[in-house]
Design a protein around this motif. Structure first.
Motif, PDB file in Angstrom:
ATOM      1  N   GLU A   1       2.178   1.755  -3.490  1.00  4.48           N
ATOM      2  CA  GLU A   1       1.121   2.270  -4.359  1.00  4.48           C
ATOM      3  C   GLU A   1       0.890   3.757  -4.089  1.00  4.48           C
ATOM      4  OE1 GLU A   1      -3.618   1.503  -4.863  1.00  4.48           O
ATOM      5  OE2 GLU A   1      -2.339  -0.241  -4.502  1.00  4.48           O
ATOM      6  N   THR A   2       0.886   4.147  -2.812  1.00  7.05           N
ATOM      7  CA  THR A   2       0.708   5.547  -2.446  1.00  7.05           C
ATOM      8  C   THR A   2       1.869   6.386  -2.960  1.00  7.05           C
ATOM      9  OG1 THR A   2      -0.471   4.859  -0.467  1.00  7.05           O
ATOM     10  CG2 THR A   2       0.348   7.114  -0.492  1.00  7.05           C
ATOM     11  N   LYS A   3       3.056   5.829  -2.900  1.00  7.01           N
ATOM     12  CA  LYS A   3       4.250   6.535  -3.383  1.00  7.01           C
ATOM     13  C   LYS A   3       4.138   6.835  -4.883  1.00  7.01           C
ATOM     14  CE  LYS A   3       8.913   5.145  -2.373  1.00  7.01           C
ATOM     15  NZ  LYS A   3       9.868   4.250  -2.294  1.00  7.01           N
TER      16      LYS A   3
ATOM     17  N   GLU B   1       0.827  -1.208   0.000  1.00 15.75           N
ATOM     18  CA  GLU B   1       0.000   0.000   0.000  1.00 15.75           C
ATOM     19  C   GLU B   1       0.861   1.258   0.000  1.00 15.75           C
ATOM     20  OE1 GLU B   1      -2.581  -0.442   3.370  1.00 15.75           O
ATOM     21  OE2 GLU B   1      -3.790  -1.998   2.375  1.00 15.75           O
TER      22      GLU B   1
END
Length: 197
Positions: A147-149, A144
């Motif tokens: 993915e956020t990065k 997660e």
């Protein structure tokens, strides 16, 4: 990422396989028995050559063999592909060995065979850990975060591109402002010479 085998062994005067589960679906039908024998043999050799209360990882061609021998000589080997996270493999080994130790009395370990021991949770555990991101909370959080990065990088790039466009607009408005001032001065000069009374 794929798990191929989980094997529980006991390291005494000889190494004995207590329980094992193999996922041989990625092998051809005629290769499956050979692959299973290879995994059993490799697991026993790794446990023979590993010290008690130690962890080790061994690369064999495209496979990684992760082994752990507890201080009570209960041992485990996970065979996976090279992409499978090492930390998750050792977490799996700890969990399986702890569960085995609570369900199967230790006095049975030295002389037992696979058929003597009732421990049926290996298949379900292996299916759960096939996807390390779902099975392991830390891997899930890491996925997660990754993915956020990616989303943040895309957002920052979009903001920078927008900033460049705004800078272009400011420059164009500055040019327009200079041109409008010049036009005003020219129009005023032109209108001064033609004053009608």
């Amino acid at each position: 990422m794929k798990l191929y085998s989980i094997t529980i062994l006991y390291k005494g005067s000889r190494v004995a396989t207590l329980k094992a589960h193999h996922d041989l679906s990625s092998f051809g039908y005629f290769q499956r028995s050979s692959a299973q024998e290879f995994m059993k043999f490799t697991s026993q050799i790794i446990i023979e050559r590993t010290q008690v209360a130690q962890r080790t990882s061994v690369k064999q061609e495209e496979y990684m063999c992760h082994a752990y021998i507890r201080s009570d000589s209960l041992s485990g080997v996970v065979i996976a592909d090279h992409e499978y996270p090492q930390r998750v493999a050792f977490t799996l080994l700890n969990k399986v060995l702890d569960q085995f130790a609570t369900e199967v009395p230790s006095h049975l370990w030295p002389n037992a065979s696979q058929n003597d021991i009732k421990f049926d949770s290996l298949e379900a555990t292996m299916q759960k850990y096939q996807n390390p991101r779902e099975a392991d909370a830390m891997s899930k959080v890491q996925a997660e975060l990754d993915e956020t990065k990616v989303i943040m990088h895309n957002t920052i790039e979009a903001v920078l591109q927008r900033g460049e466009k705004l800078d272009d607009l400011v420059d164009k408005s500055a040019d327009l402002s200079m041109q409008s001032k010049a036009f005003y001065k020219t129009a005023r000069k032109t209108n001064q010479c033609c004053i009608i009374l």
